[in-house]
Design a protein around this motif. Structure first.
Motif, mmCIF file in Angstrom:
data_model
loop_
_atom_site.group_PDB
_atom_site.id
_atom_site.type_symbol
_atom_site.label_atom_id
_atom_site.label_comp_id
_atom_site.label_asym_id
_atom_site.label_seq_id
_atom_site.Cartn_x
_atom_site.Cartn_y
_atom_site.Cartn_z
ATOM 1 N N GLY A 1 0.799 -1.219 0.000
ATOM 2 C CA GLY A 1 0.000 0.000 0.000
ATOM 3 C C GLY A 1 0.830 1.266 0.000
ATOM 4 N N ARG A 2 2.097 1.181 0.379
ATOM 5 C CA ARG A 2 2.963 2.354 0.411
ATOM 6 C C ARG A 2 3.704 2.589 -0.894
ATOM 7 N N ILE A 3 3.512 1.686 -1.848
ATOM 8 C CA ILE A 3 4.183 1.839 -3.140
ATOM 9 C C ILE A 3 3.397 2.855 -3.966
ATOM 10 N N ALA A 4 4.032 3.963 -4.312
ATOM 11 C CA ALA A 4 3.360 5.030 -5.054
ATOM 12 C C ALA A 4 3.483 4.846 -6.562
ATOM 13 N N SER A 5 4.543 4.195 -7.010
ATOM 14 C CA SER A 5 4.762 4.039 -8.442
ATOM 15 C C SER A 5 3.865 2.939 -8.996
ATOM 16 N N THR A 6 3.047 3.286 -9.970
ATOM 17 C CA THR A 6 2.161 2.304 -10.592
ATOM 18 C C THR A 6 2.948 1.292 -11.407
ATOM 19 N N ARG A 7 4.023 1.745 -12.048
ATOM 20 C CA ARG A 7 4.839 0.830 -12.854
ATOM 21 C C ARG A 7 5.526 -0.207 -11.978
ATOM 22 N N PHE A 8 6.057 0.215 -10.841
ATOM 23 C CA PHE A 8 6.713 -0.726 -9.938
ATOM 24 C C PHE A 8 5.707 -1.708 -9.337
ATOM 25 N N LYS A 9 4.511 -1.226 -9.047
ATOM 26 C CA LYS A 9 3.479 -2.100 -8.492
ATOM 27 C C LYS A 9 3.033 -3.140 -9.505
ATOM 28 N N SER A 10 2.891 -2.757 -10.760
ATOM 29 C CA SER A 10 2.516 -3.710 -11.812
ATOM 30 C C SER A 10 3.619 -4.732 -12.044
ATOM 31 N N ALA A 11 4.880 -4.287 -11.982
ATOM 32 C CA ALA A 11 5.997 -5.212 -12.139
ATOM 33 C C ALA A 11 6.063 -6.206 -10.982
ATOM 34 N N PHE A 12 5.764 -5.738 -9.786
ATOM 35 C CA PHE A 12 5.747 -6.619 -8.622
ATOM 36 C C PHE A 12 4.655 -7.672 -8.742
ATOM 37 N N GLN A 13 3.478 -7.289 -9.200
ATOM 38 C CA GLN A 13 2.388 -8.245 -9.369
ATOM 39 C C GLN A 13 2.663 -9.230 -10.493
ATOM 40 N N LEU A 14 3.305 -8.763 -11.556
ATOM 41 C CA LEU A 14 3.669 -9.666 -12.644
ATOM 42 C C LEU A 14 4.716 -10.683 -12.187
ATOM 43 N N LEU A 15 5.686 -10.232 -11.400
ATOM 44 C CA LEU A 15 6.691 -11.141 -10.856
ATOM 45 C C LEU A 15 6.057 -12.164 -9.913
ATOM 46 N N ASP A 16 5.084 -11.723 -9.135
ATOM 47 C CA ASP A 16 4.380 -12.635 -8.239
ATOM 48 C C ASP A 16 3.660 -13.729 -9.019
ATOM 49 N N PHE A 17 3.018 -13.368 -10.110
ATOM 50 C CA PHE A 17 2.315 -14.356 -10.942
ATOM 51 C C PHE A 17 3.286 -15.331 -11.599
ATOM 52 N N ILE A 18 4.393 -14.813 -12.126
ATOM 53 C CA ILE A 18 5.364 -15.686 -12.801
ATOM 54 C C ILE A 18 5.975 -16.678 -11.817
ATOM 55 N N LEU A 19 6.340 -16.199 -10.626
ATOM 56 C CA LEU A 19 6.921 -17.100 -9.629
ATOM 57 C C LEU A 19 5.922 -18.134 -9.137
ATOM 58 N N ALA A 20 4.660 -17.747 -9.029
ATOM 59 C CA ALA A 20 3.643 -18.719 -8.613
ATOM 60 C C ALA A 20 3.480 -19.832 -9.648
#
Length: 234
Positions: free
Chosen positions: A91-110
Motif C-alpha cells: 500500500g505504500r508503493i506510489a509508483s504504478t509501474r513498480f506495483k505492476s511489475a511486482f504483481q507480474l513477478l508474483d504471478f510468474i513465480l507462482a
C-alpha cells in the motif's frame, strides 16, 4: 504504538485485515508446507541401512531426491517470506509501474513454483514407490510427509497464481482497460464537473461589439464569387 482497547478495534486493525486477505493466507500456507518438506527430510531423510553405518536418502537411496526436496523447500519458504514483507508494504508503493511489475513477478513465480512442485511430487512419489520396504530403520514417516505436502504445495501455488492474476487484471491502467459492458476500450472519461455544467456561450447583443468571448472574427467578409474570363476567338 497503538494498543486496541476492545476486540472490535483489534479486528479492524491493519495487521488483522492483512492476515485475513486470501493472498496472505495462501502465501502463509505455502511457506508452512515448504518448511515441513524441508525440515522433515533434513532431519530424518538421511538414515543408515540395517547392515551399514553410511547415511543414505530414505527415498530409494537416491540422494538427489532428498537434496531436491530440501533445496526446493528452503527456497520456497524464503520466497514466501520475502513476498509477505513486500505485501505488507504494497500500500505504500506510489509508483504504478513498480506495483505492476511486482504483481507480474508474483504471478510468474507462482506459476514456476507450481511446475516445480508438480515435478517434485512426481519424482518423490516415484522414488518412494521403488523404495524397498523395511530397508531403513527410521525415516519412512518423514518421506511420506514430504510426498504428501509436495502434493498440497501444487494446489496452494495454483491458488496463489490465480490470485496474482486477479490482481493484475484489477490493477490494469484505466486508459487501456477493457469495458465488459460496452465491449470497447475506455480511453478517456469525463469528469462530473465538466459533464454537469453546460458550455457558457455568450448571448448575442447588437449594441455590444466585443468579440472577446467568442471565437468568431470581428471582421466579417462575404465569400468571393469566382470571375469568368472570356477567351478571345482565333
Amino acid at each position: 504504538m497503538h494498543i486496541p482497547e476492545s476486540l472490535q478495534d483489534l479486528a479492524d486493525s491493519e495487521a488483522v485485515q492483512f492476515l485475513k486477505r486470501p493472498k496472505t493466507i495462501t502465501r502463509i500456507c505455502a511457506g508452512i508446507f515448504a518448511l515441513i518438506i524441508f525440515s522433515s527430510l533434513l532431519t530424518d531423510g538421511y538414515q543408515n541401512k540395517t547392515d551399514s553405518s553410511q547415511l543414505h536418502c530414505v527415498l530409494n537411496s537416491n540422494n538427489t531426491a532428498c537434496s531436491f526436496s530440501v533445496g526446493a523447500g528452503l527456497l520456497a519458504f524464503l520466497c514466501c517470506l520475502a513476498f509477505l514483507v513486500l505485501d505488507a508494504h504494497e500500500g505504500r508503493i506510489a509508483s504504478t509501474r513498480f506495483k505492476s511489475a511486482f504483481q507480474l513477478l508474483d504471478f510468474i513465480l507462482a506459476v514456476l513454483w507450481t511446475a516445480v512442485w508438480f515435478v517434485g511430487f512426481c519424482f518423490l512419489a516415484n522414488q518412494w514407490q521403488h523404495s524397498p520396504p523395511k530397508h531403513f530403520l527410521l525415516g519412512s514417516s518423514s518421506a511420506k510427509v514430504a510426498v504428501t505436502f509436495a502434493f498440497f504445495s501444487i494446489l496452494i501455488w495454483i491458488s496463489q497464481a490465480y490470485l496474482a492474476l486477479q490482481d493484475l487484471q484489477n490493477d490494469a491502467p484505466v486508459p487501456y482497460k477493457r469495458s465488459l459492458d460496452e465491449r470497447g476500450v475506455v480511453l478517456t472519461s469525463l469528469s462530473p464537473s465538466s459533464a454537469a455544467s453546460p458550455v457558457n456561450t455568450p448571448s448575442p447583443d447588437p449594441h455590444n461589439l466585443s468579440y472577446t468571448g467568442s471565437g468568431l472574427s470581428p471582421y466579417l467578409s462575404t465569400p468571393k464569387v469566382p470571375r469568368l474570363a472570356m477567351m478571345p476567338d482565333d
